[in-house]
Design an enzyme around this catalytic site. Structure first.
Site, PDB file in Angstrom:
ATOM      1  N   GLU A  46       0.786  -0.643  -5.155  1.00 10.26           N
ATOM      2  CA  GLU A  46      -0.253   0.369  -5.334  1.00 10.26           C
ATOM      3  C   GLU A  46       0.441   1.709  -5.577  1.00 10.26           C
ATOM      4  OE1 GLU A  46      -3.632   3.016  -3.162  1.00 10.26           O
ATOM      5  OE2 GLU A  46      -1.698   2.526  -2.306  1.00 10.26           O
ATOM      6  N   ASP A  93       0.829  -1.204   0.000  1.00  8.06           N
ATOM      7  CA  ASP A  93       0.000   0.000   0.000  1.00  8.06           C
ATOM      8  C   ASP A  93       0.869   1.261   0.000  1.00  8.06           C
ATOM      9  OD1 ASP A  93      -2.669   1.333   0.465  1.00  8.06           O
ATOM     10  OD2 ASP A  93      -1.593   2.011   2.238  1.00  8.06           O
TER      11      ASP A  93
END
Length: 621
Positions: A310, A268
């Protein structure tokens, strides 16, 4: 097992590990020492890596060996993902386990379990403020439940993806709690300052992620009279990767989840993990050093796992996170800006910008694998190519205003419903929230009981999925899209969710609607059945391999996009009409007859008539 067999097995595994370790040792050591200059911490990392390897279950080691022999296992044409929130989908992890038959029926073989680690209520950013990296949110289950789900998925040939929040921890994490007490060892794992001078220098160059809901990049802690770096929200404290203890401990967390049976580790907010004063603290070179080391650590201990990055940026800035062929970093990346450009094309009925985006993505090396999706758990930020739009006479602010007005249903003729997120009255900027079905008009048509509208909305929804399946990479569904789930406005009745409009598309999965997928004529059956047909064709046709050659063809109509896939002699032409009006795609391919795989009709690939919101997958025969 006899003592002799145990000894031979250990010898084989030690040799296996030693081979992998030696393959990467020189580069891993060079990068680590260049970054940290700490041989003791490097030795600790290496010893812990071996420990995680010895603790890895035999079935996972066997899977590693299979995948080592087939390193492109995740790029096959039958790969189809689904992202879901455990609580919304099935209450808890055991509930997910009980619903795996449904996931298989949806042709899904890669399931992304959205954030499920322990995080504080009301201060979790949807689960992205982790308080404990070794503990599942209690109401969702336990680590043992997660391992059970992963094993059951593996038994059904389903891969499991999980979020690994690397950039920050919750302020409730043990490190943060001890740092707040003033313990220097733990303060050094974050960015603490006893006055505002250094934070003020950061603020001069570092953009704000949420300027309206979480302005600034620092949070003041009056109890210890210090400022702490909080890029996203005040309760998410940025980790200091200049401290080797942070890197080591986070790698141990990464390996812990690999050993729990997670196949795909989603990193992330990866561009943010390295901070340097005087920069924007985005995409800095040492970010790539860290990701490269993480890739090598995975290839040594658990080579069957895949890193998914991401990176919410345009393709030119995303591509470096793949690394190079010789020194790879992420195995897969999200195709974020294509999603926004897709919905821009829906609102404007103009595919020119989307075609340009497709050309950029398709020009990248075939080794690069993107995850493609129409909707996800997050809002849609309109990070479009405004330089090009300006060249075509469209200015950024009025264009964003039009798109947001269109998707919130304020433009005459709009079929969409949804809500804005993080609207800034000063700049006029805003993001958008809503499900695929609501954005396509299914919510509006259902509310107005208009069958003609509903027919068009379903056709639009299926056209967009047909287009998404044709893109270069791996398609991922957002749970509920396969049954045309519409916006859920009940989030406004829950105090901790009401301020965050993203919960409009994070509603409970409606199992009563899922039961209608076999009731002929229902919206659920028409969407689920339409997707099922596409998914089965895609799994059968080798031109849908993720490393196929992909390119666009000019249609000479701004509403019609043409994508072509070629692989080992097979050729499929996809045509997609982004308007509600009948159009003609002025392509001119004279290399044989074509069959539309979706209807069985034979067509010439020249001057192809295509109905409003229509789509074809034309295979050369």
């Amino acid at each position: 097992m006899s003592e002799t067999k145990i000894t031979k097995k250990r010898q084989f595994e030690d040799e296996e590990y030693y081979f992998r370790f030696q393959k990467h040792l020189d580069e891993l050591k060079w990068l680590y020492i260049e970054l940290y200059g700490n041989y003791e911490m490097f030795d600790e990392l290496c010893s812990q890596m071996y420990l995680f390897y010895t603790e890895r279950k035999e079935e996972l080691k066997a899977l590693d060996r299979i995948r080592e022999q087939d390193p492109e296992w995740f790029k096959r044409n039958d790969m189809l993902g689904m992202m879901l929130y455990v609580d919304n989908f099935a209450d808890n992890l055991q509930g997910v386990k009980a619903k795996l038959d449904y996931i298989k029926e949806a042709n899904v073989n890669y399931v992304h379990l959205m954030p499920l680690l322990e995080s504080p209520k009301g201060r979790s950013d949807g689960g992205y403020a982790v308080a404990n990296f070794r503990k599942v949110q209690p109401e969702l289950g336990t680590i043992e439940d997660l391992e059970e789900v992963a094993k059951e998925c593996h038994d059904r040939n389903i891969s499991v993806c999980m979020d690994f929040v690397m950039n920050h921890t919750s302020e409730d994490h043990e490190w943060a709690v001890r740092a707040r007490r003033g313990e220097g060892e733990y303060m050094s794992r974050y960015f603490f300052y006893d006055n505002y001078y250094i934070p003020s220098l950061y603020e001069q160059t570092v953009p704000q992620v949420f300027p309206t809901t979480a302005p600034g990049n620092f949070t003041y802690l009056p109890e210890i009279n210090h400022y702490v770096l909080t890029t996203f929200y005040p309760y998410q404290w940025d980790l200091n990767y200049k401290n080797p203890r942070v890197f080591n401990e986070m790698m141990y967390n990464f390996l812990f989840f690999a050993n729990a049976g997670i196949d795909v580790i989603r990193i992330d907010a990866v561009p943010y993990i390295w901070k340097e004063l005087g920069t924007d603290c985005r995409n800095l070179p040492k970010v790539h050093t860290i990701v490269r080391m993480m890739r090598m650590i995975g290839e040594i201990v658990c080579p069957g796992i895949v890193l998914l990055g991401e990176v919410v940026m345009e393709p030119s800035k995303v591509a470096p996170y793949f690394g190079t062929v010789e020194k790879p970093e992420c195995h897969m990346l999200y195709n974020v800006t294509t999603m926004a450009t897709t919905w821009n094309s829906v609102a404007t009925r103009d595919v020119r910008l989307l075609k340009k985006q497709m050309d950029i993505v398709n020009s990248l090396p075939k080794e690069y694998t993107f995850l493609n999706y129409l909707r996800c758990h997050d809002d849609i930020g309109w990070g479009l190519d405004y330089d090009t739009l300006r060249w075509w006479g469209m200015e950024e602010r009025p264009h964003k205003q039009y798109i947001n007005d269109f998707f919130t249903g304020q433009v005459e003729g709009s079929f969409s419903r949804g809500e804005l997120y993080n609207a800034d009255p000063v700049t006029g900027d805003a993001r958008f929230c809503g499900t695929t079905a609501s954005m396509c008009g299914i919510e509006k048509a259902g509310f107005e009981q208009d069958e003609e509208q509903m027919e068009a909305a379903i056709q639009r929804d299926l056209m967009l999925h047909a287009y998404m399946f044709m893109q270069s990479g791996i398609p991922v569904l957002y749970s509920g899209d396969e049954i045309a789930q519409v916006n859920d406005y009940t989030y406004k009745e829950i105090p901790e969710k009401a301020p965050d409009s993203r919960y409009i598309h994070r509603g409970k999965f409606l199992w009563e609607n899922a039961q209608k997928i076999h009731e002929k004529g229902t919206v659920q059956q028409r969407i689920f059945g339409g997707l099922d047909k596409m998914e089965k064709i895609r799994a059968k046709e080798k031109a849908f391999m993720s490393n196929a050659n992909c390119y666009t063809i000019e249609t000479y109509d701004n509403s019609v996009l043409c994508l072509v896939r070629e692989y080992k002699g097979d050729k499929i032409i996809g045509l997609f009409n982004f308007s509600e009006f009948d159009k003609t795609a002025w392509i001119d391919e004279h290399d044989g007859e074509y069959e539309d795989l979706l209807t069985g009709r034979m067509l010439k690939a020249s001057g192809v008539d295509i109905p409003g919101n229509g789509y074809y997958w034309m295979k050369r025969r």
